[in-house]
Design a protein around this motif. Structure first.
Motif, PDB file in Angstrom:
ATOM      1  N   PRO A 351       0.834  -1.212   0.000  1.00 22.41           N
ATOM      2  CA  PRO A 351       0.000   0.000   0.000  1.00 22.41           C
ATOM      3  C   PRO A 351       0.862   1.253   0.000  1.00 22.41           C
ATOM      4  CG  PRO A 351      -0.007  -1.039   2.163  1.00 22.41           C
ATOM      5  CD  PRO A 351       0.711  -1.983   1.244  1.00 22.41           C
ATOM      6  N   GLN A 352       0.237   2.379  -0.262  1.00 19.66           N
ATOM      7  CA  GLN A 352       0.963   3.645  -0.338  1.00 19.66           C
ATOM      8  C   GLN A 352       1.584   3.983   1.009  1.00 19.66           C
ATOM      9  OE1 GLN A 352       1.195   5.107  -3.484  1.00 19.66           O
ATOM     10  NE2 GLN A 352       0.238   3.127  -3.844  1.00 19.66           N
ATOM     11  N   ASN A 353       2.846   4.439   0.953  1.00 15.95           N
ATOM     12  CA  ASN A 353       3.548   4.796   2.179  1.00 15.95           C
ATOM     13  C   ASN A 353       4.683   5.740   1.859  1.00 15.95           C
ATOM     14  OD1 ASN A 353       6.361   3.154   2.237  1.00 15.95           O
ATOM     15  ND2 ASN A 353       4.788   1.915   1.222  1.00 15.95           N
ATOM     16  N   CYS A 354       5.127   6.458   2.863  1.00 10.80           N
ATOM     17  CA  CYS A 354       6.263   7.363   2.704  1.00 10.80           C
ATOM     18  C   CYS A 354       6.777   7.730   4.096  1.00 10.80           C
ATOM     19  CB  CYS A 354       5.843   8.622   1.947  1.00 10.80           C
ATOM     20  SG  CYS A 354       7.190   9.785   1.648  1.00 10.80           S
ATOM     21  N   LEU A 363      13.840  18.641   4.430  1.00  6.21           N
ATOM     22  CA  LEU A 363      13.248  17.334   4.657  1.00  6.21           C
ATOM     23  C   LEU A 363      14.116  16.239   4.040  1.00  6.21           C
ATOM     24  CD1 LEU A 363       9.532  18.079   3.646  1.00  6.21           C
ATOM     25  CD2 LEU A 363      10.411  17.888   5.982  1.00  6.21           C
ATOM     26  N   GLU A 364      14.071  15.053   4.664  1.00  7.61           N
ATOM     27  CA  GLU A 364      14.658  13.860   4.084  1.00  7.61           C
ATOM     28  C   GLU A 364      13.527  12.852   3.915  1.00  7.61           C
ATOM     29  OE1 GLU A 364      18.676  11.109   4.614  1.00  7.61           O
ATOM     30  OE2 GLU A 364      18.034  12.453   6.233  1.00  7.61           O
ATOM     31  N   ILE A 365      13.407  12.306   2.695  1.00  9.25           N
ATOM     32  CA  ILE A 365      12.250  11.491   2.345  1.00  9.25           C
ATOM     33  C   ILE A 365      12.700  10.134   1.813  1.00  9.25           C
ATOM     34  CG2 ILE A 365      10.217  11.317   0.850  1.00  9.25           C
ATOM     35  CD1 ILE A 365      10.071  14.344   0.798  1.00  9.25           C
ATOM     36  N   TRP A 366      12.043   9.067   2.282  1.00 11.92           N
ATOM     37  CA  TRP A 366      12.239   7.714   1.773  1.00 11.92           C
ATOM     38  C   TRP A 366      10.907   7.279   1.155  1.00 11.92           C
ATOM     39  CZ3 TRP A 366      14.133   9.791   6.126  1.00 11.92           C
ATOM     40  CH2 TRP A 366      15.509   9.668   6.385  1.00 11.92           C
ATOM     41  N   ALA A 367      10.914   7.004  -0.143  1.00 12.99           N
ATOM     42  CA  ALA A 367       9.634   6.769  -0.807  1.00 12.99           C
ATOM     43  C   ALA A 367       9.746   5.688  -1.882  1.00 12.99           C
ATOM     44  CB  ALA A 367       9.131   8.062  -1.445  1.00 12.99           C
ATOM     45  N   PRO A 368       8.765   4.786  -1.952  1.00  9.67           N
ATOM     46  CA  PRO A 368       8.637   3.882  -3.102  1.00  9.67           C
ATOM     47  C   PRO A 368       7.869   4.609  -4.201  1.00  9.67           C
ATOM     48  CG  PRO A 368       7.007   3.308  -1.445  1.00  9.67           C
ATOM     49  CD  PRO A 368       7.760   4.488  -0.915  1.00  9.67           C
TER      50      PRO A 368
END
Length: 743
Positions: A351-354, A363-368
């Motif tokens: 499912p969608q996540n971030c 900001l530091e972002i980890w995303a699929p």
């Protein structure tokens, strides 16, 4: 002038018009004995192990393995010495850093091989300088530079520092390998991440954990456009595990825009805490009340009523060739039919996540995500930040199918993290993942076809009804003209009418084609039946009669057009492999065929289907033949992509999303009839190799299978599917084989 710190090539314009801007060498003065970066893509270790960075996201289509294979081939190293990691998200250093449209191969086929060849060239130059010989006297093999005259060998790892200080080679002087010399390209390789996936290692976005991280859910109105009127925030604050609760007003996106592609996000309530299960349970205490929203009056029944009215008239003419009405009037056989395709969800397994962590400067972002750079820019534009203040890390995607082109979850997670001032992982529950999807839009079609006495198609008319938002065509709602009828009908007309819609829409695997293939390839069978001709032979006869005619215009400027000369041999091969027309007839068993040109790939497919007495059906086997150009880079992954496309296609026939008062009626996996392992058919895959440039495989194998299965159902029992999803009642009411209609 190329500087020493812009190590590798500036390539001339590629087929996409992009430029490969060379590698900014990192830590060029690194001490001897340490691993050395030779450009942005290759790091050479003293142990002989190479790390190659894969620049594009991977959601199962295999780019993380395939792109490094291209580099490694031209670099002339052994694959078992290669390790792969995702490249940093940086659109300047890594051009075209996205995934979608089966474009990874067309975009990167030459670019990545040039990366490998240029890296090899400077390693050879460094060796020539050390050995005091001409570079032309040296060869490479298995990660070594060799001087055949003396037998001296130097491992790449010991040349890395010297090579990193050399100027970039002239891209015009690079000589790429011929196909006969490939040692890596074209040989089967297990996916780089496959062992980690099998072992359950935390490589997906949903697995991300950072220090001090909290978990979040974001509760939004089920009705599109509704705003929060009241919520019991105090009750939620008292729930176990909850640490923060706050409402966000959201930002309305510009008119006509999709929230995932333009600044904006929906209003809602964020619940933040130490455990995701607990914060998700706490949402049940919220008792949120919403206003009606602008979507409350929209529903599927209303769409269908409007479509019925519109199809009775005429629409805006998109294509008009010849005189359709005159041709229809003199046709020996006329066929008319109406078809419908439904809205469909993406249903990615993950499912969608971030995950977002506020920093001192941004900001530091980890995303699929399929579009990481665009996601960073979207967050910056929406929340008023500078793009350079945001760092994005690509994570493995647990399925994408076009859904992760939209980066709405990145914006929501960033807004929550900024408000909470703690690192936050936003994870949508499955209900939200479906309810707030960007659905494949449905459409409606009235078709008319005319055949002369010899069975030749002389007229083809299409009136399609699709959807708009704020007067603009919705994403994925195009009704293209680059299809088989446009290529073979002397008289052809395409009309379009529109319905205003509010449901968010986007691109689902093989977008547009996945719906149009069903409509036009099933209607093609109806034409064949009217002519009394075998449907596969009907297609071949029509195509062969027009091989020397110019192709129809492409639906997209600059994109390849439908070339019948490539489809004919593909259809001939699938007839041979499936034994078309040779199997003895058995009750309830049917065969169907379909072709389609999609995402630069030419595919023809035959489906074998069994229809039971109660109307249930099952696909027994599918034969697939595709022309994807001159090279199949990784046969293991290529075959898997085709098999996955077949499985997806079966689900397309079985499912839909319907809207009721501005909200989806289906929100769980259990609401959909998905293919389970026991129902998966055998899939025979064959690639017809041609001299054309290689192309991608994530999408083009899907469209034909939808129609091939529907045509096989008709062959098995006489029921013609024109309205998806298929139901047992639909099949029972349409069957002509005399089978029992009792369940």
């Amino acid at each position: 002038m190329t500087t020493r710190r812009q190590f590798l090539i500036t390539v001339g314009a590629t087929a996409t018009g992009a430029l490969l801007v060379g590698f900014d060498v990192q830590n060029a003065a690194r001490a001897e004995g340490a691993a050395q970066a030779v450009g942005d893509y290759v790091v050479l270790g003293q142990d002989g192990i190479l790390q190659i960075f894969a620049k594009n996201p991977d959601m199962g289509q295999g780019t993380k393995t395939m792109l490094p294979m291209l580099i490694a081939e031209e670099l002339d190293v052994d694959w078992d010495r290669v390790r792969v990691a995702f490249a940093p998200v940086d659109g300047r250093r890594y051009p075209l850093q996205w995934a979608g449209g089966s474009m990874a191969v067309p975009i990167n086929w030459e670019m990545m091989r040039q990366v490998g060849a240029a890296t090899r060239a400077v390693l050879v130059q460094a060796a020539a300088t050390r050995l005091k010989v001409a570079p032309e006297s040296l060869i490479t093999r298995s990660g070594q530079v060799i001087h055949p005259a003396t037998g001296r060998r130097i491992d790449y790892s010991s040349l890395a520092l010297e090579a990193s200080r050399l100027p970039a080679p002239d891209p015009n002087a690079l000589k790429l390998k011929e196909a006969k010399d490939y040692r890596i390209i074209g040989t089967p390789h297990t996916g780089i991440d496959t062992p980690a996936i099998v072992h359950g290692e935390p490589i997906f976005g949903i697995d991300t954990v950072v220090p001090g991280m909290k978990y979040a859910v974001y509760v939004k109105s089920p009705v599109y456009g509704a705003k929060l009127k009241h919520a019991d925030l105090d009750a939620v604050r008292k729930a176990p595990g909850v640490e923060q609760v706050f409402a966000l007003e959201g930002i309305k996106p510009p008119a006509g825009a999709q929230i995932g592609l333009a600044p904006g996000y929906a209003p809602g309530v964020a619940i933040v805490g130490r455990n995701w299960w607990l914060v998700n349970q706490a949402r049940n205490l919220l008792n949120a009340q919403w206003d009606d929203g602008y979507g409350a009056s929209h529903d599927s029944a209303g769409y269908e009523a409007q479509a019925h009215t519109l199809l009775a008239g005429s629409g805006k003419r998109l294509t008009d060739k010849g005189d359709v009405e005159a041709a229809l009037a003199k046709a020996a056989h006329r066929v008319e039919a109406e078809y419908r395709t439904p809205f469909l969800p993406h249903l990615t397994l993950e499912p969608q996540n971030c995950t977002v962590s506020p920093t001192a400067t941004g900001l530091e972002i980890w995303a699929p995500t399929q579009f990481p750079n665009e996601g960073r820019d979207l967050v910056a534009q929406t929340l008023g930040l500078k793009p350079e203040a945001i760092t994005v890390h690509m994570r493995r995607c647990g399925g994408g199918f076009g859904r992760r082109i939209m980066n709405d979850v990145m914006v929501e997670a960033a807004a929550i993290a900024i408000k909470a001032q703690v690192p936050v992982k936003l994870l949508w529950p499955r209900e939200d993942d479906v309810a707030f999807d960007y659905f494949r839009p449905g459409n409606y079609h009235r078709l008319k076809g005319g055949l002369d006495e010899s069975g030749r198609l002389i007229a083809y008319a299409v009136h399609g009804v699709t959807f708009t938002r704020d007067g603009k065509l919705i994403d994925g709602g195009e009704i293209n003209a680059d299809m088989a009828p446009a290529a073979i009908a002397a008289n052809y007309r395409l009309e379009q009418s529109d319905i205003a819609a509010i449901a968010p829409t986007g691109w689902l695997r093989a977008p547009i084609s996945n719906a149009l293939s069903f409509v036009h390839e099933c209607f093609c069978d109806e034409l064949a039946n009217a002519a009394g001709v075998d449907p596969l032979q009907f297609r071949l006869t029509q195509m062969r009669a027009h091989l020397n005619e110019p192709p129809p215009p492409s639906g997209e400027p600059g994109e390849p057009t439908y070339d019948l000369r490539r489809m004919v041999p593909v259809l001939e091969r699938v007839a041979e492999r499936s034994g078309w027309g040779k199997a003895p007839r058995k009750p309830g068993i049917g065969f169907g065929v379909a072709t389609y040109f999609s995402h630069r790939g030419y595919f023809a497919e035959v489906a074998k289907v069994k229809v039971e007495a109660d109307g249930q059906w099952r696909v027994l086997k599918v034969w697939v033949v595709g022309d994807c150009g001159s090279t199949i880079i990784n046969p293991v992954n290529a075959e898997a992509q085709v098999q996955g496309a077949v499985i997806d296609g079966i689900s397309h026939l079985r499912n839909e999303v319907r809207f009721d008062k501005g909200a989806p009626a289906q929100t769980q996996f259990s609401d959909f009839d998905l293919v389970r392992m026991p129902d998966a058919p055998q899939v025979d895959v064959h690639f017809h190799i041609t001299d054309n440039p290689p192309t991608g495989l994530g999408e083009p194998a899907l469209p034909p299978v939808v129609a091939a299965i529907a045509n096989a159902i008709h062959d098995a029992c006489g029921a013609r599917l024109r309205n998806l999803p298929s139901t047992t009642a639909m099949i029972q009411s349409g069957r002509t084989d005399g089978a029992s209609k009792a369940a």
